[in-house]
Design a protein around this motif. Structure first.
Motif, PDB file in Angstrom:
ATOM      1  N   GLN A 120      -5.990 -16.406   3.280  1.00 50.31           N
ATOM      2  CA  GLN A 120      -5.543 -15.075   3.072  1.00 50.31           C
ATOM      3  C   GLN A 120      -6.829 -13.993   3.246  1.00 50.31           C
ATOM      4  O   GLN A 120      -6.593 -12.937   3.965  1.00 50.31           O
ATOM      5  CB  GLN A 120      -4.970 -14.835   1.695  1.00 50.31           C
ATOM      6  CG  GLN A 120      -4.441 -13.336   1.419  1.00 50.31           C
ATOM      7  CD  GLN A 120      -4.018 -13.197  -0.116  1.00 50.31           C
ATOM      8  OE1 GLN A 120      -3.430 -14.279  -0.476  1.00 50.31           O
ATOM      9  NE2 GLN A 120      -3.552 -12.207  -0.387  1.00 50.31           N
ATOM     10  N   GLU A 203      -0.392 -16.116   3.426  1.00 48.48           N
ATOM     11  CA  GLU A 203      -0.638 -14.834   3.295  1.00 48.48           C
ATOM     12  C   GLU A 203      -1.691 -14.111   4.426  1.00 48.48           C
ATOM     13  O   GLU A 203      -2.311 -13.424   4.023  1.00 48.48           O
ATOM     14  CB  GLU A 203      -1.120 -14.330   2.127  1.00 48.48           C
ATOM     15  CG  GLU A 203      -0.142 -14.973   0.903  1.00 48.48           C
ATOM     16  CD  GLU A 203       0.893 -13.958   0.702  1.00 48.48           C
ATOM     17  OE1 GLU A 203       1.603 -13.061   1.364  1.00 48.48           O
ATOM     18  OE2 GLU A 203       1.621 -14.147  -0.319  1.00 48.48           O
ATOM     19  N   THR A 206      -1.227 -10.143   4.362  1.00 51.56           N
ATOM     20  CA  THR A 206      -1.434  -9.114   3.225  1.00 51.56           C
ATOM     21  C   THR A 206      -2.422  -8.202   3.075  1.00 51.56           C
ATOM     22  O   THR A 206      -3.480  -8.407   3.423  1.00 51.56           O
ATOM     23  CB  THR A 206      -1.509 -10.348   1.995  1.00 51.56           C
ATOM     24  OG1 THR A 206      -0.391 -10.982   1.774  1.00 51.56           O
ATOM     25  CG2 THR A 206      -1.577  -9.597   0.682  1.00 51.56           C
ATOM     26  N   GLN A 213      -1.112  -6.006  11.583  1.00 52.24           N
ATOM     27  CA  GLN A 213      -0.268  -7.263  10.998  1.00 52.24           C
ATOM     28  C   GLN A 213       0.749  -7.439  12.084  1.00 52.24           C
ATOM     29  O   GLN A 213       0.772  -8.795  12.252  1.00 52.24           O
ATOM     30  CB  GLN A 213       0.707  -6.609   9.765  1.00 52.24           C
ATOM     31  CG  GLN A 213       1.863  -7.587   9.220  1.00 52.24           C
ATOM     32  CD  GLN A 213       2.663  -7.061   8.317  1.00 52.24           C
ATOM     33  OE1 GLN A 213       2.341  -7.491   7.113  1.00 52.24           O
ATOM     34  NE2 GLN A 213       3.569  -6.486   8.566  1.00 52.24           N
ATOM     35  N   THR A 235       4.166 -16.139   2.814  1.00 53.48           N
ATOM     36  CA  THR A 235       4.125 -14.765   2.624  1.00 53.48           C
ATOM     37  C   THR A 235       5.218 -14.369   1.618  1.00 53.48           C
ATOM     38  O   THR A 235       6.076 -15.152   1.132  1.00 53.48           O
ATOM     39  CB  THR A 235       4.670 -14.064   4.024  1.00 53.48           C
ATOM     40  OG1 THR A 235       4.491 -12.698   3.723  1.00 53.48           O
ATOM     41  CG2 THR A 235       5.937 -14.383   4.294  1.00 53.48           C
ATOM     42  N   HIS A 236       4.952 -13.342   1.083  1.00 56.41           N
ATOM     43  CA  HIS A 236       5.803 -12.506   0.008  1.00 56.41           C
ATOM     44  C   HIS A 236       6.674 -11.528   0.898  1.00 56.41           C
ATOM     45  O   HIS A 236       7.578 -10.755   0.086  1.00 56.41           O
ATOM     46  CB  HIS A 236       5.299 -12.219  -1.288  1.00 56.41           C
ATOM     47  CG  HIS A 236       4.432 -11.015  -1.023  1.00 56.41           C
ATOM     48  ND1 HIS A 236       2.976 -11.458  -1.060  1.00 56.41           N
ATOM     49  CD2 HIS A 236       4.583  -9.740  -0.774  1.00 56.41           C
ATOM     50  CE1 HIS A 236       2.280 -10.206  -1.103  1.00 56.41           C
ATOM     51  NE2 HIS A 236       3.064  -9.183  -0.826  1.00 56.41           N
ATOM     52  N   ASN A 237       6.206 -11.406   1.932  1.00 62.75           N
ATOM     53  CA  ASN A 237       7.028 -10.240   2.941  1.00 62.75           C
ATOM     54  C   ASN A 237       8.268 -10.489   3.679  1.00 62.75           C
ATOM     55  O   ASN A 237       7.980 -11.429   4.525  1.00 62.75           O
ATOM     56  CB  ASN A 237       5.780  -9.597   3.657  1.00 62.75           C
ATOM     57  CG  ASN A 237       6.308  -8.320   4.332  1.00 62.75           C
ATOM     58  OD1 ASN A 237       7.419  -8.171   4.845  1.00 62.75           O
ATOM     59  ND2 ASN A 237       5.466  -7.355   4.770  1.00 62.75           N
ATOM     60  N   SER A 485       0.397  -2.581  -2.481  1.00 59.67           N
ATOM     61  CA  SER A 485       0.139  -3.551  -1.035  1.00 59.67           C
ATOM     62  C   SER A 485       0.064  -4.809  -1.160  1.00 59.67           C
ATOM     63  O   SER A 485       0.554  -5.693  -0.722  1.00 59.67           O
ATOM     64  CB  SER A 485      -1.158  -3.090  -0.397  1.00 59.67           C
ATOM     65  OG  SER A 485      -2.302  -3.107  -1.260  1.00 59.67           O
ATOM     66  N   ALA A 486      -0.506  -5.314  -2.579  1.00 54.86           N
ATOM     67  CA  ALA A 486      -0.676  -6.789  -2.818  1.00 54.86           C
ATOM     68  C   ALA A 486       0.291  -7.667  -3.687  1.00 54.86           C
ATOM     69  O   ALA A 486      -0.083  -8.533  -4.218  1.00 54.86           O
ATOM     70  CB  ALA A 486      -2.129  -6.970  -3.072  1.00 54.86           C
ATOM     71  N   ASP A 488       4.128  -8.705  -5.282  1.00 54.96           N
ATOM     72  CA  ASP A 488       5.207  -9.364  -4.597  1.00 54.96           C
ATOM     73  C   ASP A 488       6.358  -8.436  -4.158  1.00 54.96           C
ATOM     74  O   ASP A 488       6.428  -7.367  -5.091  1.00 54.96           O
ATOM     75  CB  ASP A 488       5.947 -10.264  -5.420  1.00 54.96           C
ATOM     76  CG  ASP A 488       4.672 -11.636  -5.473  1.00 54.96           C
ATOM     77  OD1 ASP A 488       4.109 -12.031  -4.701  1.00 54.96           O
ATOM     78  OD2 ASP A 488       4.886 -12.094  -6.895  1.00 54.96           O
TER      79      ASP A 488
END
Length: 579
Positions: A120, A203, A206, A213, A235-237, A485-486, A488
């Motif tokens: 990450q 990640e 992130t 990105q 990722t959590h995105n 921004s970081a 979840d």
């Protein structure tokens, strides 16, 4: 190398022929030994990674995503206990490797050549005292390549493939001479240089700008399409998953609760948790409405357009002095804007655009070089600290990483009470205890967390405590620098909703700094887009989002992934046609 046991060498897994599977995780369990006893991080996890496929693993922090990925190359600490099986098929077509039974020497041969990891934070991976060329060559040397000319040429070739400009020259640069996005490209180059069959990306995007990105995701697609690798991306995105994944694995508290192809997960999710994840994703044009306990919308009592001006900048310029005969670096170059009481101004742009410098100048943390900046009636150009000190308590600051802004040796109660003690509102933290408890409950953090230390709270809980500290002195102006921004997506949604509710109820003016237009669209009344220290576009939030005029704003919007695989594919193809 050790080869796989005989079980499961034939047949099919999840509809994919066994010979077309690059890796498979079979009933994996991982526990960690702690002072409090054994903690199970991964519980009976099974899934496969087919050839030439990008598999996305999603879930909130603590769901076991990273532990699962690290288990695939047996990169866990000694406190970890593992059971189950992980099988990896080498690129040379030999029998599958039983990863968990490999010796230390066999693991060293497998890592890099058969499977490689993209971490990450590239800053934690790249050694600051070695050139990036030497660090790329290190992996080749570890696998038997020692010819200096061949090593250098391979490093240059892989840097060119991942899009580093002038690779023949920059191969001799050090990590600090590259931007964050370029450092991530270098880490991907290190993973690709031995042409492994599997790339594990934890990640990798992130906290990166949306344009950077998009470039990193294009690079991971290149790993699949040109290098023929399979990719496991964590990722959590959900927008990232919609953009890049072929298949999706959803994890929750160490379990796989759902898996399938990307369209199935997005359009026909079977689990409520998956539906909640998708519903939490910020979407352009949807806005954010907060309601009270009775379901009535919470609205501002005043029209911000008619409120007094809290911040006014005219031809504002902020420059950092150059060193060793270097010219000054102009971070903010002649900008004009205002912020009114009760208004939220969203400040958007890529890293290096001048966003944070603008926020720091308003807070009195960065000197103004020229022009005018009036904050709460005080002219900041040439201001003396004793003239501005009385205004400081009227300004709150929410930092991007509350973990680094909190004193780790102080409890949450002591951290939140600190501005109250410094300003003389209370003599001791004990005297402020009742008020601190009220503040924490206001940000929906129970009083029982007061005696905990920052490391004992989750990221979302720390951000709530950071917001409580920023509001402790009832500021007239709040500066929020990348506060979500970081986080979840589900935690981010809760923090944004809370932020909106507090802003409406308290009525403070706010500068909300972010690189995510979807997030700022949920909160802002007006949006100001910065690029290279200047204002590219400035206007009503709806106008900026739905009818942008500046090409840079259009590029930001085009690069923002949306949580819809079909729409995102169309957007990506349109972006590639224009580029």
């Amino acid at each position: 190398m050790t080869t796989m046991a005989t079980r499961g060498q034939t047949g099919r897994q999840n509809g994919v022929a066994q010979e077309n599977i690059m890796a498979r995780v079979d009933d994996l369990n991982v526990s960690f030994i702690t002072d409090a006893g054994s903690i199970k991080a991964v519980d009976h996890v099974s899934f496969t990674i087919p050839d030439h496929t990008i598999v996305g693993v999603v879930g909130e922090s603590g769901s076991g995503k990273s532990v699962t990925a690290r288990s695939i190359i047996k990169l866990l600490p000694q406190t970890a206990t593992t059971s189950g099986a992980i099988y990896l098929r080498p690129r040379n077509g030999t029998e599958e490797l039983d990863v968990l039974s490999l010796s230390a020497d066999e693991l060293r041969q497998m890592r890099g050549r058969e499977a490689a990891m993209v971490f990450q934070e590239p800053g934690a991976v790249l050694n600051p005292v070695y050139t990036i060329g030497w660090q790329i060559e290190e992996g080749l040397r570890a696998h038997g390549e020692h010819d200096k000319k061949r090593l250098r040429q391979k490093a240059i070739d892989i840097l060119r493939k991942v899009g580093i400009p002038e690779p023949e020259t920059r191969v001799d640069y050090y990590p600090h001479q590259f931007s964050g996005g370029q450092k991530q490209r270098i880490v991907i180059a290190m993973a690709l240089v031995l042409n492994p069959g599997l790339i594990l990306a934890d990640e990798p995007t992130t906290a990166l700008d949306v344009t950077v990105q998009a470039e990193i995701l294009d690079l991971l697609r290149l790993a699949r399409d040109e290098f023929g690798a399979s990719v496991l991306i964590i990722t959590h995105n959900m927008g990232v998953i919609a953009d890049i994944a072929d298949q999706v694995v959803v994890m929750y508290r160490g379990h796989v609760i759902e898996q399938g192809d990307v369209e199935q997960i997005f359009y026909h999710p079977a689990q409520e948790y998956t539906r909640r994840l998708l519903a939490s994703v910020p979407r352009l044009g949807h806005g954010l409405e907060v309601r009270d306990h009775d379901g009535r919308p919470i609205e501002r009592a005043v029209d911000w357009h008619t409120q007094p001006i809290v911040v006014e900048a005219k031809n504002l310029r902020v420059a950092y002095p150059g060193h060793l005969m270097q010219p000054d670096f102009v971070a903010v170059d002649g900008i004009d804007f205002t912020i009114r009481s009760s208004e939220v101004l969203g400040l958007v742009g890529e890293s290096g655009s001048g966003k944070s410098t603008t926020g720091r100048a308003i807070a009195g943390l960065q000197r103004v070089s020229s022009g005018s900046l009036k904050v709460l009636g005080v002219e900041m150009n040439g201001v003396r600290e004793r003239d501005f000190k009385s205004r400081r308590e009227q300004i709150g600051f929410v930092f991007q990483d509350p973990g680094s802004s909190f004193d780790p040796l102080m409890t949450i109660e002591e951290n939140v009470a600190e501005p109250l003690l410094v300003s003389g509102k209370y003599p001791t933290a004990m005297d402020a205890r009742e008020y601190v408890g009220d503040l924490l409950e206001m940000v929906q953090l129970p009083r029982v967390y007061m005696n905990r230390f920052p490391h004992e709270l989750s990221g979302g809980q720390r951000q709530r405590a950071s917001l409580a500290r920023a509001l402790a002195l009832k500021p007239k102006l709040l500066i929020a620098d990348e506060p979500t921004s970081a986080l979840d997506v589900s935690v981010q949604a809760k923090v944004l909703r809370l932020f909106k509710q507090l802003q409406v109820e308290i009525g403070f003016a706010c500068l909300f700094i972010t690189h995510d237009l979807a997030v700022v669209d949920m909160l802002a009344d007006r949006i100001m887009v910065m690029h290279n220290g200047r204002i590219a576009e400035h206007g009503d939030a709806r106008q900026i989002i739905h009818d942008p005029q500046d090409p840079y704003t259009k590029r930001l919007l085009d690069s923002l992934p949306v949580p819809d695989p079909r729409e995102q594919k169309a957007r990506r193809l349109a972006r590639l046609e224009r580029s």
